[in-house]
Design a protein around this motif. Structure first.
Motif, mmCIF file in Angstrom:
data_model
loop_
_atom_site.group_PDB
_atom_site.id
_atom_site.type_symbol
_atom_site.label_atom_id
_atom_site.label_comp_id
_atom_site.label_asym_id
_atom_site.label_seq_id
_atom_site.Cartn_x
_atom_site.Cartn_y
_atom_site.Cartn_z
ATOM 1 N N HIS A 28 46.006 39.496 42.636
ATOM 2 C CA HIS A 28 46.927 39.011 43.782
ATOM 3 C C HIS A 28 48.440 39.036 43.098
ATOM 4 O O HIS A 28 48.414 38.769 41.790
ATOM 5 N N TYR A 29 49.304 38.916 43.928
ATOM 6 C CA TYR A 29 50.693 39.284 43.685
ATOM 7 C C TYR A 29 50.958 37.931 43.116
ATOM 8 O O TYR A 29 50.650 36.839 43.404
ATOM 9 N N LEU A 30 51.725 38.086 41.511
ATOM 10 C CA LEU A 30 52.186 36.876 40.810
ATOM 11 C C LEU A 30 53.830 37.043 40.617
ATOM 12 O O LEU A 30 54.040 37.906 39.749
ATOM 13 N N ALA A 64 47.382 38.041 39.356
ATOM 14 C CA ALA A 64 46.430 36.842 38.908
ATOM 15 C C ALA A 64 45.102 37.145 39.784
ATOM 16 O O ALA A 64 44.988 37.760 40.740
ATOM 17 N N ILE A 65 44.313 36.652 39.026
ATOM 18 C CA ILE A 65 42.669 36.860 39.417
ATOM 19 C C ILE A 65 42.018 35.332 39.928
ATOM 20 O O ILE A 65 42.537 34.369 39.253
#
Lengths: 139, 613
Positions: free
Chosen positions: A31-33, A43-44
């Motif tokens: 996911h967008y960080l 990020a997961i």
């Protein structure tokens, strides 16, 4: 005997002690960080915990990690991060008595020592140094 | 009997009693004939004595006993004079230090010197009670020492061990990285990171380590001395929960268990109707549970304002001013994490009001109130106020803004100047608020909590500093926005309005895009640009989040809105926790992660702290 998990970075073989790894996550969606440098891939979600993912090859000056969904989640006591690497191998048992300590003339390589295993050289990754580089990048 | 279990409870209750005593004493000083307050004061001292005696803390019990005795005397007399109040306050200060001793597992310090002078007889010669901050400063402090050795040094491990031993001689090693036995076992280390509890200052440690030429880098962090209030909050790690609330938890747990069986059997029977019904019920139960758990985290504002009367009294005395303090809305509740962060900012603001606001006599009002989902906390004084002209002049003189910037700056913007690091309006440095450090710290603390700081002032009419705070840091309402097919969240407290504007409405002002909103020209900033994302394709309709940065309205251009929701925010692990502009992460219902943006933070990053947008 110590269990090591080897992986490749570029043409080199690195490894981490199994005790410093919480788990290997398969098929995790990135996911967008925002606001972070390029070494942060995103990020997961690891069992409801937000875990940032760092492109280890890119951080150490190799070619960036391939687009993949397998990540090494480190023990939170050491670093609350997951690492993307080039390729994972299977766990090996080694006797760390024979660990050749590196004189860290190039600390940016993050090598704590070298293990000889079946006529191969495996670099033991220095996570403290990895944490240090990340910290410097964020400043 | 194992008393350690009860120690925490003893400490937290005694601290509360002490705090009440200090508040009552200041009250009585203003109104010496109030016998009800005297009675209450006596009871507080009595409670501390009783608890300390049963726990076997002899010195604490003796001191509390003497305070109780003399209070009994004054209770019968029906009044108490100001000099005695000083003496009694000094007594409560000593009690606070005794509690610190007990907290740190030290032997209680001696109270003999204090007890030697009877309180009632000391009326003439008693010294003024020391100001609260000095009185509670710890004798020992923690120092963080990081050092590295030259690359060329041979046998670095042995050298580190010598250095470690040297540090050990200076105090108590609380933590050491790498650990001592790892160095002993021959690891190849060149760095040492030590947390040392010591009575020696950082400068002295530096001096002591100077002789070791193998050290290439030495960094000693002077810890910030905790303020008295901060120490009080940090000490209270136990939470007391009303039994009624616990009963409700049990009740809810029971309902959840029933619900679980219902869902289970509905799933087995593939009965979609009752499965749906069960899920509805589950949603209701979880929401209720969340609500109740939040209540446990809530504490009244009083926990941070209760010490202000004493603080203001001491400050007023040292600065020879006559100051009346009013507390309003002390019962308003806030998340304890927020209150903990507010302790220091609140003290800063009150000190500023005493030092820079009020000239000779005046009133300071600290009030809290609820405004929809937010809590407002305000420090207002009726002192000299601030002159926007003078503020602008000073900022220009200090090189913080350019004369051109000063010229177009509006009055309400100029009040924000006091929040710039290195800005001070006090012509002289005073003991109480130092060199005007503080407001930048206050602002940063408030914004980190997702809140906003408003400053209003008028010459000769006083100054009002208002903090707009979310009820809770862990769970907050956020607006989800889309940028480049990604989602990010903005705390709703930072959103003034969402707008869809026509691209024709956008004008250029110099190099900047602006748009007109309610007859005001506001700058537009692209969120894509801020986040280093590719430029969007031109669109006719543009989505704008109206927010506030640097005390001024700004339109933040996003690709689109994706709704509002309540999110549970996870703070980020180190070292990301200090990254400016990034607030924390939250996991949405579908398992995806969205990060919260701190708008002011990212704008500051971009502009390198430049105050103007």
């Amino acid at each position: 005997m110590t269990q090591l998990l080897p992986f490749t970075l570029g043409a080199e073989r690195y490894a981490l002690k199994l005790t410093s790894i919480q788990e290997v996550v398969d098929g995790a969606q990135l996911h967008y960080l925002p606001v972070t440098p390029a070494t942060f891939l995103g990020a997961i979600n690891v069992h409801g915990q937000v875990v940032p993912v760092v492109d280890l090859p890119l951080l150490l000056g190799f070619d960036p990690a391939p687009v993949c969904q397998r990540f090494l989640v480190l023990s939170p006591q050491i670093l609350s991060l997951a690492l993307a690497v080039h390729q994972l191998e299977s766990v090996i048992n080694v006797d760390l008595q024979h660990l050749a300590l590196m004189q860290s003339d190039e600390p940016q390589n993050c090598i704590a020592g070298v293990v000889h295993w079946h006529e191969k050289m495996i670099n033991l990754l220095d996570l403290e140094q990895v944490g240090h580089i990340i910290e410097t990048q964020l400043k | 009997m194992d008393m350690t279990k009860y120690k925490a409870m003893f400490l937290s209750e005694s601290r509360e009693h002490l705090q009440k005593m200090a508040t009552l004493l200041v009250e009585i000083e203003a109104n010496p004939q109030n016998s009800a307050s005297l009675d209450a004061l006596f009871r507080e001292a009595h409670s501390i004595k009783g608890m300390a005696a049963s726990m076997g803390y002899q010195q604490t019990a003796n001191l509390a006993h003497q305070l109780e005795d003399s209070l009994d005397h004054f209770r019968q007399l029906g009044q108490i004079d100001s000099a005695t109040i000083d003496r009694l306050l000094a007594g409560t200060d000593l009690l606070a230090r005794l509690l610190e001793d007990i907290h740190a597992d030290r032997t209680e310090r001696s109270t003999a010197a204090f007890l030697a002078v009877p309180i009632a007889a000391a009326t003439q010669a008693a010294p003024i009670a020391a100001p609260i901050s000095a009185a509670t400063l710890p004798q020992t402090s923690e120092q963080q020492i990081r050092l590295s050795l030259h690359e060329s040094i041979a046998a670095p491990g042995a050298r580190l061990l010598v250095l470690l031993k040297q540090l050990e001689s200076l105090g108590q090693i609380l933590a050491c990285q790498p650990e001592k036995n790892r160095i002993l076992s021959g690891g190849n280390y060149r760095k040492l990171d030590v947390r040392l509890k010591t009575s020696v200052t950082g400068a002295e440690i530096k001096e002591r380590l100077k002789v070791y030429s193998e050290i290439s880098q030495l960094d000693i962090q002077e810890p910030k001395p905790p303020t008295a209030l901060g120490a009080a909050m940090a000490g209270s790690t136990t939470v007391r929960i009303p039994t009624e609330l616990l009963d409700r938890f049990i009740h809810l747990t029971g309902e959840l268990m029933t619900n679980r069986y219902m869902l289970h059997s509905a799933a087995q029977q593939k009965n979609w109707l009752s499965l749906n019904e069960g899920l509805g019920q589950l949603a209701r139960l979880v929401k209720n549970l969340h609500h109740q758990v939040l209540k446990v985290r809530m504490m009244p504002v009083e926990t941070v304002t209760a010490r202000l009367p004493r603080l203001v009294r001491d400050l007023a005395r040292t600065s020879n001013k006559e100051i009346h303090l009013e507390l309003e809305g002390s019962g308003i509740e806030l998340d304890r994490a927020i209150l903990e962060e507010l302790t220091d900012p609140l003290v800063h603001m009150v000190r500023n009001a005493v030092d820079h606001g009020i000239e000779h006599r005046g009133t300071i009002v600290v009030r809290a109130w609820r405004q929809r989902d937010q809590v407002m906390l305000q420090v207002a004084d009726n002192g000299r106020g601030m002159d926007p002209q003078a503020l602008r002049r000073q900022a220009v003189n200090k090189g913080l803004i350019t004369p051109a910037q000063a010229q177009i700056m509006r009055d309400y913007e100029s009040f924000q100047l006091v929040c710039l690091p290195g800005f001070s309006t006090a012509p002289q440095v005073t003991a109480t608020s130092g060199r005007g450090v503080g407001m930048d710290v206050v602002k940063a603390a408030v914004e980190k909590l997702g809140g906003v700081l408003h400053i209003e002032s008028a010459p000769q009419q006083g100054t009002r500093m208002t903090l707009k705070l979310p009820l809770s840091v862990a769970i907050l309402k956020a607006l989800l926005v889309r940028v480049d097919e990604k989602l990010v969240a903005i705390p709703l407290t930072r959103v003034l309005q969402t707008l869809e504007i026509d691209s024709a409405q956008i004008q250029m002002s110099g190099k900047h895009r602006v748009f007109s909103h309610h007859e005001e020209l506001l700058p537009l900033v692209s969120l894509r640009k801020i986040l280093d994302l590719p430029n969007p394709q031109a669109a006719l309709q543009i989505s704008v989040v109206l927010t506030e940065a640097f005390g001024r309205k700004v339109g933040l251009v996003v690709d689109g809105f994706a709704g509002q929701r309540e999110v549970f925010v996870q703070s980020l692990p180190a070292p990301l926790d200090h990254l400016k502009g990034l607030g924390g992460g939250t996991i949405l219902g579908d398992g995806s992660i969205v990060f919260l943006l701190d708008i002011q933070g990212i704008l500051e990053r971009r502009r390198g702290g430049e105050p103007k947008v």
